[in-house]
Structures are given as structure tokens and as C-alpha cells.
Motif scaffolding. Sequence first.
Motif, short mmCIF file in Angstrom:
data_model
loop_
_atom_site.label_atom_id
_atom_site.label_comp_id
_atom_site.label_asym_id
_atom_site.label_seq_id
_atom_site.Cartn_x
_atom_site.Cartn_y
_atom_site.Cartn_z
N VAL A 151 0.84 -1.21 0.00
CA VAL A 151 0.00 0.00 0.00
C VAL A 151 0.88 1.25 0.00
O VAL A 151 0.62 2.22 -0.74
N THR A 242 -3.76 8.20 6.33
CA THR A 242 -4.76 7.20 6.72
C THR A 242 -6.05 7.91 7.12
O THR A 242 -6.02 9.02 7.66
N SER A 254 -12.43 -1.72 5.03
CA SER A 254 -11.61 -1.73 6.24
C SER A 254 -11.91 -0.45 7.01
O SER A 254 -12.09 0.60 6.40
N PHE A 257 -8.20 2.99 6.18
CA PHE A 257 -7.66 2.85 4.83
C PHE A 257 -6.87 4.10 4.46
O PHE A 257 -6.67 4.98 5.30
N HIS A 258 -6.38 4.14 3.24
CA HIS A 258 -5.47 5.23 2.84
C HIS A 258 -6.04 6.03 1.68
O HIS A 258 -6.65 5.46 0.78
N ASP A 371 -5.77 1.90 -1.18
CA ASP A 371 -5.80 0.47 -0.92
C ASP A 371 -6.47 -0.31 -2.05
O ASP A 371 -5.99 -1.36 -2.46
N ARG A 372 -7.57 0.26 -2.55
CA ARG A 372 -8.30 -0.43 -3.62
C ARG A 372 -7.45 -0.49 -4.89
O ARG A 372 -7.45 -1.49 -5.60
N LEU A 383 -8.83 -7.44 0.86
CA LEU A 383 -8.19 -6.25 1.42
C LEU A 383 -7.53 -6.52 2.77
O LEU A 383 -6.53 -5.90 3.14
N PHE A 386 -3.74 -6.97 3.54
CA PHE A 386 -2.85 -5.81 3.65
C PHE A 386 -2.60 -5.41 5.11
O PHE A 386 -1.61 -4.80 5.42
#
Length: 398
Positions: A151, A242, A254, A257-258, A371-372, A383, A386
Motif C-alpha cells: 500500500v 490514513t 476496512s 484505509f489510505h 488500498d483499492r 483487502l 494488507f
Amino acid sequence: MNSRSLVAIATRNDKALGVAYAVPTQTPDMAYTVPKLTDYSSAALDRVAGECIAACAVESGEVRTDTDLKSFRDRWLARKNGILTQINDLWLKGAPKEAKREAGIRVNELKARVTELVEKAHVAAEDSQAGESVDVSLPGIRRPIGAEHPVIKTMHEIVGVFQKLGYSVAEGPVVETDYYNFEALNFPPNHPARDTQDTLFIAAQQSKQQRERLLLRTHTSPVQIRTMEKMRPPIRIVIPGTVHRNDPPDASHSPMFHQIEGLAVDTNITFGDLKGTLDHAMKALFGSSVKTHFRPSFFPFTEPSAELYVTCFICGGSGKRGADPCRPCKQTGWIEVLGCGMVDPNVFEFVKDNGYDPKRVSGFAFGMGVDRLALLKYGVDDLQYFFQGDVRFLEQFA
Ligand code: PHE
């Protein structure tokens, strides 16, 4: 400790140095004392010198601490009554005239060997106090070199594309106030658009004014405001970080995520600039044959707003993988990658005093989920992999 074996080692070592000494006659367990000499023949001198060095080697091998070293050194080298001084007195001064030369040579040799052994003990004491002695024949310690998390790697790639366009990097806090996460982004209190954000609020904030209340930022957009408060226009920034939302974890969600946010503000920035910039960025990230497609959307802080789609880089836009349907794009041939739009003039109102008069400046903003993209890029089907920290998964990206 077995002194006997040490004596044997000492004798062998001395041979290795080219000086052969007889096996000592004094019992090794007894502390060495300098004998008086009556026999000054070569053989007798060899014998007493050998005994003396063997005893010194044993004692030298027993030195561990600084205190050991000090008493060992004093015992052998002290000017007043040290063993070497005694030998000088007893063997050399007491020697008959005709044996003086021979005894002198032996005593000098002995002094050199004893000095060497004291030096050896010194090194040994330092080593054992350093925690361990060094066995140079042992294999070295292998420290595996870490690798970037997939990521983070994807994040760096995306940031890199924008840095080449002259964008700089800005960051902001993950625990954010209601003001920056919502109010200054044109989500008024009680506005239904807030509901879309599935916000995780920090507990026990009720006594504060609403705009002061803390929450986990739901997007990186609050850093748009934070940066515009600090830097006057023109600005071009990307904001990696994040974010959190109240989504239960599953294969595609999640709670953490980022995102990477982008913001460009200047005079005369148009929707054409937004399209050109993002089209270029998508081609740099996914290959020059990728096509981009904008669909109208809504965000409170951009007007007009759009979602950006790229041709599916798994199936190339056909929606099929051989005879099978393409799953990542749900057979549509398009993948949604980000939300974007022209900065809403209401947002500029909050930072007007720092040069962002909506009558003079305009800008665009975008925000994408990293992330996606990493998931699609590496063909990972869950996911959660990760974020589980399983080295067997992660080392595949090293
Ligand atoms: N912050 C939005 C989100 O998280 C994305 C976005 C960023 C949209 C910037 C427009 C402009 O969904």
C-alpha cells in the motif's frame, strides 16, 4: 577450570612460537613461586623458564575482569617484588660469572613472553566485559532487509507522479476536529451529506462546541483547509494519509484505509486543467493506453463534482477475461478510481483572509483510495491481507 589442560595449551602455543619448553614440574594448581637456582646449565635454565611461562599463561587465561587484570599484572610486573623483579634478582644477579650471559638471554626472553601474556589478558578482559568474546569463524548475523508495504509502495508511486508535475506533499492529523473534517468543507451542522461519511467520533466530547469536537478524519480533505490556512495561493499539493470510517472489515472494506488528496489553486484554474492533470496521472500510473471518463457526482466541497473512471487495466476495457467475466470491473470495462471537482467557492470563504478570495482564485481537488488501487494492481483478492501483517503475504512484494 582445568588448569592442566591450560598448561598443555600454553606449552603447545609456545612451541608454535618456535620456543620449546619442557613440561613444568611444579603442580599447576599451586600458585607459582620463583625458585632459587643452583644449576645454571642450559637444560636447567630451559626447565625453569618453561615452568615460569606455563604458570604465567595459566594465570593469564583466568583473567576476566579489570580487577583480575590488575592483580595479575601487579603480581608479574610490579617493580617492587613482582615475579619478573624476583627473577631478575634470584636468577640473574645471583648467577655465577660464567653463567651470566646465558641467564641474561633467558631472562630477557622471559620478560618478553610475560609482557605478551599480560597484553593478551588485557584484551581478553576487555572482550569478556564487552559481553562476549569474538569468534571470527562464526557466520555473520544476517539482517533481512525490509521492503515497502504494497500500500505504501502504491502511495509513493502516486505521490511521485504528482511531484513530477510540481506538486509538494502536505500532511495533517488523523484525529481531527469537526470543523476541518466537515464544517469548513461546506458540510453544515446536521447536513445529510455528513451521514455518507460513517464517522468514528471520539467519546466524551459533548461538553465542547460542535466545531471543536474530535473525530477520526473520514477523508484527507481537511488538510486542504489546513494547508490553505498556512500557505497563500498559488498552491499545488498532494496529501497522503490514513483515514477511518465505521465500516466492518471484509474483503473490500476496512475501518482504516489510505487516501491521497490533491489540491491545485491559482487564478484561472478550470475544469479542463482538472481533466488534463488527472488524465495524465492515470496514464502515468496505469499505462499510456488507459482511457479516462468523468461522470457527474456530488461532494459538498466541490462544484461541479465528478467521479473518475479508467478503462479496466485487468481486462483492458472489454469486460471479459477470455471466456470469463472480468470481476474487478464487474464486466463494465470501467473502474472508478477517485472523486474530484472544482473547489466550491464556499470552501474558499473559510480561508478568504489568506488570499483565497473566491472572486479571484479557482481550483480543483481530487481524492482517491489507495488500498483499492493496490488491490487491483497486485491482483490481491482480499483487502484484509494488507493489514494482518503476515510476513508470508508481505514478502511476496519485496
Ligand atoms: N474526500 C472525498 C471522499 O473521501 C473525495 C474527494 C476529494 C472528492 C476531493 C472531491 C474532491 O470521498
